[in-house]
Motif scaffolding. Structure first.
Motif, PDB file in Angstrom:
ATOM      1  N   PRO A   1       9.584  43.169 -28.016  1.00  0.00           N
ATOM      2  CA  PRO A   1       8.488  44.120 -28.267  1.00  0.00           C
ATOM      3  C   PRO A   1       8.937  45.552 -28.039  1.00  0.00           C
ATOM      4  O   PRO A   1       9.831  45.829 -27.231  1.00  0.00           O
ATOM      5  CB  PRO A   1       7.422  43.704 -27.244  1.00  0.00           C
ATOM      6  N   ALA A   2       8.308  46.473 -28.750  1.00  0.00           N
ATOM      7  CA  ALA A   2       8.688  47.882 -28.672  1.00  0.00           C
ATOM      8  C   ALA A   2       8.556  48.418 -27.250  1.00  0.00           C
ATOM      9  O   ALA A   2       9.377  49.231 -26.805  1.00  0.00           O
ATOM     10  CB  ALA A   2       7.840  48.701 -29.633  1.00  0.00           C
TER      11      ALA A   2
ATOM     12  N   SER B   1       6.588  32.545 -40.831  1.00  0.00           N
ATOM     13  CA  SER B   1       5.139  32.751 -40.887  1.00  0.00           C
ATOM     14  C   SER B   1       4.716  33.928 -40.016  1.00  0.00           C
ATOM     15  O   SER B   1       3.814  34.694 -40.379  1.00  0.00           O
ATOM     16  CB  SER B   1       4.400  31.478 -40.469  1.00  0.00           C
ATOM     17  N   ARG B   2       5.369  34.098 -38.869  1.00  0.00           N
ATOM     18  CA  ARG B   2       5.056  35.258 -38.029  1.00  0.00           C
ATOM     19  C   ARG B   2       5.402  36.553 -38.755  1.00  0.00           C
ATOM     20  O   ARG B   2       4.646  37.525 -38.723  1.00  0.00           O
ATOM     21  CB  ARG B   2       5.826  35.162 -36.710  1.00  0.00           C
ATOM     22  N   HIS B   3       6.555  36.547 -39.406  1.00  0.00           N
ATOM     23  CA  HIS B   3       6.971  37.756 -40.119  1.00  0.00           C
ATOM     24  C   HIS B   3       6.034  38.051 -41.286  1.00  0.00           C
ATOM     25  O   HIS B   3       5.798  39.219 -41.617  1.00  0.00           O
ATOM     26  CB  HIS B   3       8.407  37.598 -40.618  1.00  0.00           C
ATOM     27  N   ALA B   4       5.483  37.012 -41.904  1.00  0.00           N
ATOM     28  CA  ALA B   4       4.533  37.227 -43.001  1.00  0.00           C
ATOM     29  C   ALA B   4       3.301  37.972 -42.506  1.00  0.00           C
ATOM     30  O   ALA B   4       2.749  38.831 -43.219  1.00  0.00           O
ATOM     31  CB  ALA B   4       4.139  35.886 -43.610  1.00  0.00           C
ATOM     32  N   ARG B   5       2.843  37.684 -41.305  1.00  0.00           N
ATOM     33  CA  ARG B   5       1.692  38.404 -40.750  1.00  0.00           C
ATOM     34  C   ARG B   5       2.065  39.842 -40.422  1.00  0.00           C
ATOM     35  O   ARG B   5       1.274  40.771 -40.627  1.00  0.00           O
ATOM     36  CB  ARG B   5       1.172  37.675 -39.511  1.00  0.00           C
ATOM     37  N   GLU B   6       3.288  40.031 -39.917  1.00  0.00           N
ATOM     38  CA  GLU B   6       3.736  41.383 -39.601  1.00  0.00           C
ATOM     39  C   GLU B   6       3.845  42.246 -40.862  1.00  0.00           C
ATOM     40  O   GLU B   6       3.711  43.470 -40.791  1.00  0.00           O
ATOM     41  CB  GLU B   6       5.114  41.331 -38.927  1.00  0.00           C
TER      42      GLU B   6
ATOM     43  N   VAL C   1       3.323  48.009 -37.127  1.00  0.00           N
ATOM     44  CA  VAL C   1       1.875  48.063 -36.933  1.00  0.00           C
ATOM     45  C   VAL C   1       1.381  46.987 -35.975  1.00  0.00           C
ATOM     46  O   VAL C   1       0.441  47.215 -35.206  1.00  0.00           O
ATOM     47  CB  VAL C   1       1.150  47.962 -38.295  1.00  0.00           C
ATOM     48  N   HIS C   2       2.017  45.807 -35.981  1.00  0.00           N
ATOM     49  CA  HIS C   2       1.527  44.721 -35.125  1.00  0.00           C
ATOM     50  C   HIS C   2       1.988  44.870 -33.680  1.00  0.00           C
ATOM     51  O   HIS C   2       1.460  44.201 -32.789  1.00  0.00           O
ATOM     52  CB  HIS C   2       2.038  43.383 -35.668  1.00  0.00           C
ATOM     53  N   ASP C   3       2.982  45.733 -33.430  1.00  0.00           N
ATOM     54  CA  ASP C   3       3.592  45.837 -32.103  1.00  0.00           C
ATOM     55  C   ASP C   3       2.767  46.804 -31.257  1.00  0.00           C
ATOM     56  O   ASP C   3       3.116  47.967 -31.071  1.00  0.00           O
ATOM     57  CB  ASP C   3       5.036  46.325 -32.254  1.00  0.00           C
ATOM     58  N   MET C   4       1.642  46.309 -30.730  1.00  0.00           N
ATOM     59  CA  MET C   4       0.629  47.168 -30.138  1.00  0.00           C
ATOM     60  C   MET C   4       0.701  47.263 -28.617  1.00  0.00           C
ATOM     61  O   MET C   4      -0.021  48.060 -28.016  1.00  0.00           O
ATOM     62  CB  MET C   4      -0.764  46.667 -30.541  1.00  0.00           C
ATOM     63  N   GLY C   5       1.559  46.475 -27.969  1.00  0.00           N
ATOM     64  CA  GLY C   5       1.609  46.467 -26.511  1.00  0.00           C
ATOM     65  C   GLY C   5       1.903  47.838 -25.925  1.00  0.00           C
ATOM     66  O   GLY C   5       2.882  48.482 -26.288  1.00  0.00           O
TER      67      GLY C   5
ATOM     68  N   TYR D   1      -3.806  45.179 -41.909  1.00  0.00           N
ATOM     69  CA  TYR D   1      -3.581  44.643 -40.567  1.00  0.00           C
ATOM     70  C   TYR D   1      -4.571  45.244 -39.570  1.00  0.00           C
ATOM     71  O   TYR D   1      -5.095  44.553 -38.693  1.00  0.00           O
ATOM     72  CB  TYR D   1      -2.143  44.918 -40.108  1.00  0.00           C
ATOM     73  N   ALA D   2      -4.838  46.531 -39.711  1.00  0.00           N
ATOM     74  CA  ALA D   2      -5.728  47.213 -38.779  1.00  0.00           C
ATOM     75  C   ALA D   2      -7.175  46.766 -38.925  1.00  0.00           C
ATOM     76  O   ALA D   2      -7.922  46.716 -37.944  1.00  0.00           O
ATOM     77  CB  ALA D   2      -5.621  48.725 -38.968  1.00  0.00           C
ATOM     78  N   ARG D   3      -7.592  46.417 -40.147  1.00  0.00           N
ATOM     79  CA  ARG D   3      -9.006  46.092 -40.355  1.00  0.00           C
ATOM     80  C   ARG D   3      -9.287  44.598 -40.349  1.00  0.00           C
ATOM     81  O   ARG D   3     -10.434  44.191 -40.162  1.00  0.00           O
ATOM     82  CB  ARG D   3      -9.501  46.716 -41.657  1.00  0.00           C
ATOM     83  N   PHE D   4      -8.265  43.770 -40.554  1.00  0.00           N
ATOM     84  CA  PHE D   4      -8.472  42.321 -40.608  1.00  0.00           C
ATOM     85  C   PHE D   4      -8.723  41.746 -39.217  1.00  0.00           C
ATOM     86  O   PHE D   4      -8.140  42.201 -38.225  1.00  0.00           O
ATOM     87  CB  PHE D   4      -7.249  41.619 -41.195  1.00  0.00           C
TER      88      PHE D   4
END
Length: 225
Positions: A158-159, A52-57, A4-8, A64-67
């Motif tokens: 990144p994807a 910590s980065r993985h915790a956000r992912e 979800v976080h990989d938006m590029g 994730y989409a609304r925060f």
């Protein structure tokens, strides 16, 4: 599977709207407090930057989409505090016991913040992994952009860069591998490169095909082209 976080390069998420140059550093007061408490908690030494980065992912896709940006930070921090046993859910609800915490001696004093931030956290480490590529060499990134050590785990590839062909622009030395470090598997340092990719290699319809995108990528993300 794209996380979800990989938006590029992904369509449908709306336009990027840069803030004006005179915008305040923090749009709201609590944003500054969210950053401060995240840094202070990190100083306790119970996790690293990759964790910590993985915790956000790992936040739920709906959240994730609304925060907002700092809502993601503070929510992931709450997860980390509970997962590592620093706090309990009752503590976060204000129902904990009011007594000195075992990690209190590791607190980050206010007068040390500037010095600690200036020092940073260098990730370069010696490594026994032989350097496989040289500057100017053509390489290809692995497909899919997945953690090869932990299924569904953290990775810095990144994807949109998966399966793309580029050239080695610079060798950065050997650095901690996030794919390992984020999951408590050790630092596993390996060679890190700056790799230049033509925009036409990454995007289906680039506005400027001759532009280049430069990604810092670990050796295990790459193969000879």
């Amino acid at each position: 599977m794209t996380r979800v976080h990989d938006m590029g390069g992904r369509f449908g998420d709306g336009p990027v709207r840069p803030e004006p140059e005179d915008a305040p550093v923090f749009a709201e007061d609590w944003h500054a407090r969210a950053l401060a408490v995240t840094l202070a908690a990190g100083a306790l030494g119970q996790w690293n930057i990759d964790t910590s980065r993985h915790a956000r992912e790992r936040l739920s896709p709906k959240d994730y989409a609304r925060f907002s940006y700092y809502e993601k930070w503070i929510s992931a921090l709450a997860d980390l505090l509970v997962e590592t046993g620093v706090l309990r859910i009752e503590d976060l609800r204000g129902q904990g016991v009011d007594e000195p915490h075992p990690l209190a001696p590791r607190k980050l004093p206010a007068d040390a913040v500037a010095r600690v931030l200036a020092k940073g956290g260098p990730a370069d480490r010696p490594s026994n992994t032989p350097v496989a590529f040289e500057v100017g060499q053509t390489v290809r990134t692995l497909r899919p952009s997945a953690n090869r050590l932990v299924e569904g785990g953290h990775t810095r590839l990144p994807a949109y860069g998966a399966g793309a062909t580029g050239r080695i622009l610079r060798f950065h030395g050997t650095h901690v591998l996030p794919d390992s470090s984020a999951h408590g598997l050790g630092e596993a340092p390996e060679p890190l490169y700056a790799v230049a990719f033509p925009a036409s290699e990454l995007w289906a319809d680039p506005e400027h095909p001759d532009d280049e995108v430069i990604l810092d990528l670990w050796q295990s993300y790459l193969e000879p082209a």
